[in-house]
Design a protein around this motif. Structure first.
Motif, PDB file in Angstrom:
ATOM      1  N   GLU A  39       0.843  -1.162  -0.082  1.00  0.00           N
ATOM      2  CA  GLU A  39      -0.054   0.031   0.191  1.00  0.00           C
ATOM      3  C   GLU A  39       0.674   1.267   0.064  1.00  0.00           C
ATOM      4  OE1 GLU A  39      -3.331   0.463  -0.361  1.00  0.00           O
ATOM      5  OE2 GLU A  39      -3.007  -1.612  -0.893  1.00  0.00           O
ATOM      6  N   ARG A  40       1.876   1.185   0.726  1.00  0.00           N
ATOM      7  CA  ARG A  40       2.908   2.452   0.816  1.00  0.00           C
ATOM      8  C   ARG A  40       3.613   2.811  -0.540  1.00  0.00           C
ATOM      9  NH1 ARG A  40       7.568   5.135   2.065  1.00  0.00           N
ATOM     10  NH2 ARG A  40       7.507   6.381   4.034  1.00  0.00           N
ATOM     11  N   PHE A  41       3.723   1.587  -1.333  1.00  0.00           N
ATOM     12  CA  PHE A  41       4.573   1.890  -2.520  1.00  0.00           C
ATOM     13  C   PHE A  41       3.588   2.326  -3.639  1.00  0.00           C
ATOM     14  CE2 PHE A  41       8.178  -0.560  -0.581  1.00  0.00           C
ATOM     15  CZ  PHE A  41       9.275   0.526  -1.195  1.00  0.00           C
ATOM     16  N   ILE A  50       2.823  12.719  -9.243  1.00  0.00           N
ATOM     17  CA  ILE A  50       2.410  14.120  -9.082  1.00  0.00           C
ATOM     18  C   ILE A  50       3.905  14.990  -9.137  1.00  0.00           C
ATOM     19  CG2 ILE A  50       1.779  15.611  -7.179  1.00  0.00           C
ATOM     20  CD1 ILE A  50      -0.010  13.305  -6.092  1.00  0.00           C
ATOM     21  N   LYS A  51       4.840  14.366  -8.718  1.00  0.00           N
ATOM     22  CA  LYS A  51       6.076  15.316  -8.588  1.00  0.00           C
ATOM     23  C   LYS A  51       6.564  15.368 -10.223  1.00  0.00           C
ATOM     24  CE  LYS A  51       8.202  14.246  -4.117  1.00  0.00           C
ATOM     25  NZ  LYS A  51       9.401  13.636  -3.629  1.00  0.00           N
ATOM     26  N   ALA A  52       6.518  14.247 -10.827  1.00  0.00           N
ATOM     27  CA  ALA A  52       6.905  14.352 -12.304  1.00  0.00           C
ATOM     28  C   ALA A  52       6.327  15.388 -13.129  1.00  0.00           C
ATOM     29  CB  ALA A  52       6.901  13.011 -12.926  1.00  0.00           C
ATOM     30  N   SER A  59      13.484  13.163  -4.699  1.00  0.00           N
ATOM     31  CA  SER A  59      13.499  13.174  -3.196  1.00  0.00           C
ATOM     32  C   SER A  59      13.451  14.690  -2.470  1.00  0.00           C
ATOM     33  CB  SER A  59      15.058  12.934  -2.927  1.00  0.00           C
ATOM     34  OG  SER A  59      16.078  13.574  -3.343  1.00  0.00           O
ATOM     35  N   ASP A  60      13.044  14.384  -1.242  1.00  0.00           N
ATOM     36  CA  ASP A  60      12.779  15.729  -0.672  1.00  0.00           C
ATOM     37  C   ASP A  60      13.335  15.573   1.017  1.00  0.00           C
ATOM     38  OD1 ASP A  60      11.960  17.772   1.288  1.00  0.00           O
ATOM     39  OD2 ASP A  60       9.704  17.317   0.193  1.00  0.00           O
ATOM     40  N   PRO A  61      14.721  15.992   0.874  1.00  0.00           N
ATOM     41  CA  PRO A  61      15.489  15.609   2.308  1.00  0.00           C
ATOM     42  C   PRO A  61      14.879  16.235   3.524  1.00  0.00           C
ATOM     43  CG  PRO A  61      17.021  16.094   0.381  1.00  0.00           C
ATOM     44  CD  PRO A  61      15.545  16.550  -0.157  1.00  0.00           C
ATOM     45  N   ARG A  63      11.725  16.656   4.119  1.00  0.00           N
ATOM     46  CA  ARG A  63      10.553  15.687   4.510  1.00  0.00           C
ATOM     47  C   ARG A  63      11.063  14.651   5.212  1.00  0.00           C
ATOM     48  NH1 ARG A  63       5.630  13.614   6.127  1.00  0.00           N
ATOM     49  NH2 ARG A  63       5.164  11.910   4.730  1.00  0.00           N
ATOM     50  N   GLU A  64      12.270  13.886   4.471  1.00  0.00           N
ATOM     51  CA  GLU A  64      12.749  12.923   5.195  1.00  0.00           C
ATOM     52  C   GLU A  64      13.286  12.945   6.567  1.00  0.00           C
ATOM     53  OE1 GLU A  64      15.550  11.004   2.395  1.00  0.00           O
ATOM     54  OE2 GLU A  64      14.315  11.560   0.748  1.00  0.00           O
ATOM     55  N   ARG A  65      13.965  14.285   6.744  1.00  0.00           N
ATOM     56  CA  ARG A  65      14.620  14.554   8.165  1.00  0.00           C
ATOM     57  C   ARG A  65      13.359  14.552   9.126  1.00  0.00           C
ATOM     58  NH1 ARG A  65      14.760  18.052  11.494  1.00  0.00           N
ATOM     59  NH2 ARG A  65      13.005  19.376  10.084  1.00  0.00           N
ATOM     60  N   ARG A  66      12.016  15.119   8.792  1.00  0.00           N
ATOM     61  CA  ARG A  66      10.985  15.167   9.673  1.00  0.00           C
ATOM     62  C   ARG A  66      10.365  13.952   9.843  1.00  0.00           C
ATOM     63  NH1 ARG A  66       9.356  19.378   6.208  1.00  0.00           N
ATOM     64  NH2 ARG A  66       7.545  18.201   5.371  1.00  0.00           N
ATOM     65  N   GLN A  67      10.435  13.054   8.936  1.00  0.00           N
ATOM     66  CA  GLN A  67      10.103  11.394   9.044  1.00  0.00           C
ATOM     67  C   GLN A  67      10.950  10.852  10.078  1.00  0.00           C
ATOM     68  OE1 GLN A  67       9.923  10.862   4.677  1.00  0.00           O
ATOM     69  NE2 GLN A  67       8.207   9.704   5.362  1.00  0.00           N
ATOM     70  N   VAL A  68      12.249  10.843   9.791  1.00  0.00           N
ATOM     71  CA  VAL A  68      13.010  10.183  10.468  1.00  0.00           C
ATOM     72  C   VAL A  68      13.113  10.611  12.186  1.00  0.00           C
ATOM     73  CG1 VAL A  68      15.672  10.056  11.365  1.00  0.00           C
ATOM     74  CG2 VAL A  68      15.035   9.822   8.900  1.00  0.00           C
ATOM     75  N   HIS A  99      11.950   4.385  -7.719  1.00  0.00           N
ATOM     76  CA  HIS A  99      10.911   4.751  -8.410  1.00  0.00           C
ATOM     77  C   HIS A  99      10.432   5.920  -9.069  1.00  0.00           C
ATOM     78  CE1 HIS A  99       9.210   0.933  -6.021  1.00  0.00           C
ATOM     79  NE2 HIS A  99      10.044   0.897  -6.633  1.00  0.00           N
ATOM     80  N   HIS A 100      10.715   7.026  -8.178  1.00  0.00           N
ATOM     81  CA  HIS A 100      10.358   8.245  -8.723  1.00  0.00           C
ATOM     82  C   HIS A 100      11.483   8.838  -9.960  1.00  0.00           C
ATOM     83  CE1 HIS A 100       8.221   9.740  -4.752  1.00  0.00           C
ATOM     84  NE2 HIS A 100       7.755   8.810  -5.131  1.00  0.00           N
ATOM     85  N   GLU A 101      12.566   8.370  -9.696  1.00  0.00           N
ATOM     86  CA  GLU A 101      13.401   8.618 -11.079  1.00  0.00           C
ATOM     87  C   GLU A 101      13.169   8.075 -12.185  1.00  0.00           C
ATOM     88  OE1 GLU A 101      17.146   9.630  -8.050  1.00  0.00           O
ATOM     89  OE2 GLU A 101      17.271   7.635  -9.104  1.00  0.00           O
TER      90      GLU A 101
HETATM   91  C1  LIG Z   1       7.149  10.234  -1.074  1.00  0.00           C
HETATM   92  C2  LIG Z   1       7.939  11.127  -1.195  1.00  0.00           C
HETATM   93  O1  LIG Z   1       9.222  11.127  -1.866  1.00  0.00           O
HETATM   94  C3  LIG Z   1      10.463  10.671  -1.285  1.00  0.00           C
HETATM   95  C4  LIG Z   1      10.163   9.387  -0.538  1.00  0.00           C
HETATM   96  C5  LIG Z   1       9.667   9.704   0.843  1.00  0.00           C
HETATM   97  C6  LIG Z   1       9.097   8.375   1.497  1.00  0.00           C
HETATM   98  O2  LIG Z   1       9.097   7.553   1.123  1.00  0.00           O
HETATM   99  O3  LIG Z   1       8.357   8.570   2.788  1.00  0.00           O
HETATM  100  C7  LIG Z   1       9.851  10.706   1.445  1.00  0.00           C
HETATM  101  C8  LIG Z   1      10.226  11.838   0.813  1.00  0.00           C
HETATM  102  C9  LIG Z   1      10.765  11.645  -0.519  1.00  0.00           C
HETATM  103  O4  LIG Z   1      12.342  11.649  -0.655  1.00  0.00           O
HETATM  104  C10 LIG Z   1       7.520  12.500  -0.740  1.00  0.00           C
HETATM  105  O5  LIG Z   1       8.131  13.420  -1.111  1.00  0.00           O
HETATM  106  O6  LIG Z   1       6.423  12.576   0.075  1.00  0.00           O
END
Ligand SMILES: C=C(O[C@@H]1C=C(C(=O)O)C=C[C@H]1O)C(=O)O
Length: 109
Positions: A39-41, A50-52, A59-61, A63-68, A99-101
């Protein structure tokens, strides 16, 4: 009945009941993990489209920092090693970015 149980849990008949029971729980959890990851994928692939379309980077570093930070706190609360939680998220996100690339490349971005 024994052979049916053995077949269902894929365990040899001589495995002790307590171990068999624990492994049944592990198998259920592993199945849930697979479904949740699928489901996540599915969802992150939509994000890739959407991004493309918007010309945003794969990537969105930030956003990733907040998730970590969030996942490490959740892991600590839950009694899971936060280092492992961060590594696990990083492993998944690395695959998502690939995948996004691919999506961006096939949509001519
Ligand atoms: C899914 C995204 O794209 C990338 C993948 C992420 C993820 O798998 O959680 C988070 C940030 C992005 O680097 C996003 O930007 O939300």
């Amino acid at each position: 009945m024994t052979s049916l149980t053995a077949h269902r849990s894929d365990e040899p008949a001589d495995v002790p009941e307590a171990l068999r029971t624990a492994r049944r729980t592990i198998d259920n959890i592993d199945a849930a993990l697979v479904h949740m990851l699928a489901e996540r994928f599915r969802c992150t692939k939509q994000v890739g489209v959407i991004k493309a379309d918007l010309g945003l980077p794969s990537s969105d570093p930030e956003r990733e920092r907040r998730q970590v930070a969030r996942l490490r706190a959740l892991a600590e609360e839950a009694g899971l090693d936060p280092v492992f939680a961060e590594k696990f998220l990083g492993f998944i996100v690395e695959e998502v970015i690939r995948h996004h690339e691919d999506i961006a490349a096939t949509r001519g971005d």
